[in-house]
Structures are given as C-alpha cells and as structure tokens.
Design a protein around this motif. Structure first.
Motif, mmCIF file in Angstrom:
data_model
loop_
_atom_site.group_PDB
_atom_site.id
_atom_site.type_symbol
_atom_site.label_atom_id
_atom_site.label_comp_id
_atom_site.label_asym_id
_atom_site.label_seq_id
_atom_site.Cartn_x
_atom_site.Cartn_y
_atom_site.Cartn_z
ATOM 1 N N LEU A 86 -16.492 8.002 7.749
ATOM 2 C CA LEU A 86 -15.839 6.790 8.123
ATOM 3 C C LEU A 86 -14.457 7.484 9.164
ATOM 4 C CD1 LEU A 86 -14.656 3.747 8.149
ATOM 5 C CD2 LEU A 86 -13.523 4.604 5.833
ATOM 6 N N HIS A 87 -13.863 8.663 8.849
ATOM 7 C CA HIS A 87 -12.908 9.305 9.725
ATOM 8 C C HIS A 87 -13.385 9.519 11.125
ATOM 9 C CE1 HIS A 87 -10.025 12.358 11.218
ATOM 10 N NE2 HIS A 87 -9.229 11.547 10.509
ATOM 11 N N SER A 88 -14.634 9.940 11.229
ATOM 12 C CA SER A 88 -15.092 10.030 12.523
ATOM 13 C C SER A 88 -15.377 8.912 13.396
ATOM 14 C CB SER A 88 -16.599 10.874 12.485
ATOM 15 O OG SER A 88 -16.314 12.200 11.896
ATOM 16 N N ILE A 89 -15.830 7.980 12.546
ATOM 17 C CA ILE A 89 -16.136 6.505 13.472
ATOM 18 C C ILE A 89 -14.695 5.977 13.809
ATOM 19 C CG2 ILE A 89 -16.712 4.106 13.001
ATOM 20 C CD1 ILE A 89 -18.911 5.275 11.086
ATOM 21 N N VAL A 90 -13.562 6.054 12.868
ATOM 22 C CA VAL A 90 -12.605 5.331 13.191
ATOM 23 C C VAL A 90 -11.886 6.343 14.339
ATOM 24 C CG1 VAL A 90 -10.287 4.838 12.151
ATOM 25 C CG2 VAL A 90 -12.173 4.309 10.943
ATOM 26 N N LYS A 91 -11.920 7.447 14.342
ATOM 27 C CA LYS A 91 -11.078 8.287 15.234
ATOM 28 C C LYS A 91 -11.902 8.027 16.781
ATOM 29 C CE LYS A 91 -9.250 12.698 16.073
ATOM 30 N NZ LYS A 91 -8.489 12.451 17.125
ATOM 31 N N ASP A 92 -13.321 7.990 16.532
ATOM 32 C CA ASP A 92 -13.854 7.818 17.963
ATOM 33 C C ASP A 92 -13.527 6.471 18.670
ATOM 34 O OD1 ASP A 92 -15.415 10.215 17.810
ATOM 35 O OD2 ASP A 92 -17.162 9.124 17.101
ATOM 36 N N ILE A 93 -13.328 5.546 17.770
ATOM 37 C CA ILE A 93 -12.951 4.279 18.278
ATOM 38 C C ILE A 93 -11.338 4.133 18.812
ATOM 39 C CG2 ILE A 93 -12.085 1.926 17.453
ATOM 40 C CD1 ILE A 93 -14.678 2.034 15.528
ATOM 41 N N VAL A 94 -10.500 4.860 17.969
ATOM 42 C CA VAL A 94 -9.056 5.076 18.278
ATOM 43 C C VAL A 94 -8.965 5.931 19.659
ATOM 44 C CG1 VAL A 94 -7.213 6.276 17.800
ATOM 45 C CG2 VAL A 94 -8.185 5.017 16.057
ATOM 46 N N ASP A 95 -9.776 7.052 19.986
ATOM 47 C CA ASP A 95 -9.802 7.957 21.058
ATOM 48 C C ASP A 95 -10.425 7.202 22.260
ATOM 49 O OD1 ASP A 95 -8.665 9.970 19.532
ATOM 50 O OD2 ASP A 95 -10.810 11.126 19.309
ATOM 51 N N LYS A 96 -11.268 6.161 22.143
ATOM 52 C CA LYS A 96 -11.845 5.364 23.058
ATOM 53 C C LYS A 96 -10.880 4.566 23.423
ATOM 54 C CE LYS A 96 -16.890 5.842 22.027
ATOM 55 N NZ LYS A 96 -17.862 5.318 21.470
ATOM 56 N N GLU A 97 -10.027 3.830 22.668
ATOM 57 C CA GLU A 97 -9.143 2.674 22.883
ATOM 58 C C GLU A 97 -7.933 3.261 23.843
ATOM 59 O OE1 GLU A 97 -7.390 -0.826 23.245
ATOM 60 O OE2 GLU A 97 -9.563 -0.371 22.838
ATOM 61 N N LYS A 98 -7.508 4.520 23.433
ATOM 62 C CA LYS A 98 -6.494 5.353 23.937
ATOM 63 C C LYS A 98 -6.983 5.608 25.296
ATOM 64 C CE LYS A 98 -4.021 7.359 19.941
ATOM 65 N NZ LYS A 98 -3.737 8.427 19.086
ATOM 66 N N THR A 99 -8.018 6.031 25.655
ATOM 67 C CA THR A 99 -8.450 6.596 26.952
ATOM 68 C C THR A 99 -8.684 5.133 27.769
ATOM 69 O OG1 THR A 99 -9.892 8.020 25.988
ATOM 70 C CG2 THR A 99 -10.578 7.532 28.178
ATOM 71 N N LYS A 101 -6.777 2.532 27.545
ATOM 72 C CA LYS A 101 -5.379 1.872 27.761
ATOM 73 C C LYS A 101 -4.789 2.970 28.843
ATOM 74 C CE LYS A 101 -4.020 -0.244 23.668
ATOM 75 N NZ LYS A 101 -3.238 -0.324 22.572
ATOM 76 N N LEU A 102 -4.987 4.347 28.728
ATOM 77 C CA LEU A 102 -4.666 5.317 29.771
ATOM 78 C C LEU A 102 -4.932 4.947 30.930
ATOM 79 C CD1 LEU A 102 -4.447 8.704 27.823
ATOM 80 C CD2 LEU A 102 -2.545 7.341 28.599
ATOM 81 N N ARG A 103 -6.405 4.634 31.212
ATOM 82 C CA ARG A 103 -6.993 4.348 32.303
ATOM 83 C C ARG A 103 -6.273 3.106 33.086
ATOM 84 N NH1 ARG A 103 -13.136 5.838 30.922
ATOM 85 N NH2 ARG A 103 -13.034 8.187 31.097
ATOM 86 N N ALA A 104 -6.180 1.952 32.446
ATOM 87 C CA ALA A 104 -5.665 0.862 32.819
ATOM 88 C C ALA A 104 -4.167 0.970 33.247
ATOM 89 C CB ALA A 104 -5.558 -0.127 31.520
ATOM 90 N N LYS A 105 -3.446 1.930 32.504
ATOM 91 C CA LYS A 105 -2.064 2.073 32.880
ATOM 92 C C LYS A 105 -2.126 3.022 34.280
ATOM 93 C CE LYS A 105 2.103 3.910 30.944
ATOM 94 N NZ LYS A 105 2.800 4.658 29.851
ATOM 95 N N ALA A 106 -3.103 3.864 34.521
ATOM 96 C CA ALA A 106 -3.242 4.623 35.745
ATOM 97 C C ALA A 106 -3.474 3.651 36.801
ATOM 98 C CB ALA A 106 -4.474 5.644 35.524
ATOM 99 N N LYS A 107 -4.493 3.003 36.566
ATOM 100 C CA LYS A 107 -5.057 1.757 37.799
ATOM 101 C C LYS A 107 -3.568 0.989 38.038
ATOM 102 C CE LYS A 107 -9.714 1.244 36.828
ATOM 103 N NZ LYS A 107 -10.769 0.235 36.700
#
Length: 112
Positions: A86-99, A101-107
C-alpha cells in the motif's frame, strides 16, 4: 447542512456507506453466483466504518503532531508505512502528482 447535527451527518454517511457496500457485495455475489445476507452487509459496513474512524483519528494525530491543521500526503504515507504494498502504491501516486504539478508550474512560467 449547517442545521444538521453531527450525529445526523454521521448517520447519513454511514447509510451511504451501507448502500455502497451493498451494491459492491451484490455485484460480486452475482458474479460469483453466491448470496450475501443483509446481516453480512451490515457487519461489513460496521467493520469498514470502524476502520475509517481509526484512519481519520490517526491522520488527525499525525498532522497535529507536526503542528499542522491540515492532513497532508506525508500523513497518509506515514499511516501506510506498515503495509509495504500500500505504501508503494500511495507513494507512486503522490510522486506522479508532484511531478505533474511541477511540470504544469514550469509550463506556466515559460509563458510569462
């Protein structure tokens, strides 16, 4: 909803949970050609409700311990720490969402 008491809101949420669990159990029962009694659905609902309450209390405690009034993804990751899958699944989702958001902010900065 402002005029409803906390107990009324809690009861409405529990009823909605019972309905949703009932639909899931019915669908799975049909798929597997099995039957489930209303007592089973009620017991399952009570168990899920209890788990939800425990999770909510833990998340609030984690955020309060960090001197925050808002539950964050860090609190959710801390809660999931004992279940590695469960930790791995949640961490993957959190990391993808952070990425994302960073890309959207950079754009957004690139347009200015």
């Amino acid at each position: 909803m402002a005029d409803q008491s906390e107990d009324e809101i809690r009861e409405r949420l529990k009823t909605a949970l019972w309905f949703s669990i009932g639909k899931i159990v019915d669908e799975e029962s049909m798929r597997r050609n099995r039957n489930a009694t209303p007592q089973f659905i009620g017991a399952l609902t009570d168990m899920v409700w209890s788990q939800i309450e425990n999770v909510a209390i833990d998340l609030e405690s984690f955020s309060r311990h960090a001197n925050r009034t808002t539950v964050t993804t860090d609190d959710v990751l801390l809660l999931a720490r004992r279940n590695q899958d469960l930790h791995s699944i949640v961490k993957d989702i959190v990391d993808k969402e952070k990425t994302r958001k960073l890309r959207a902010k950079a754009k957004g900065k690139g347009r200015a």
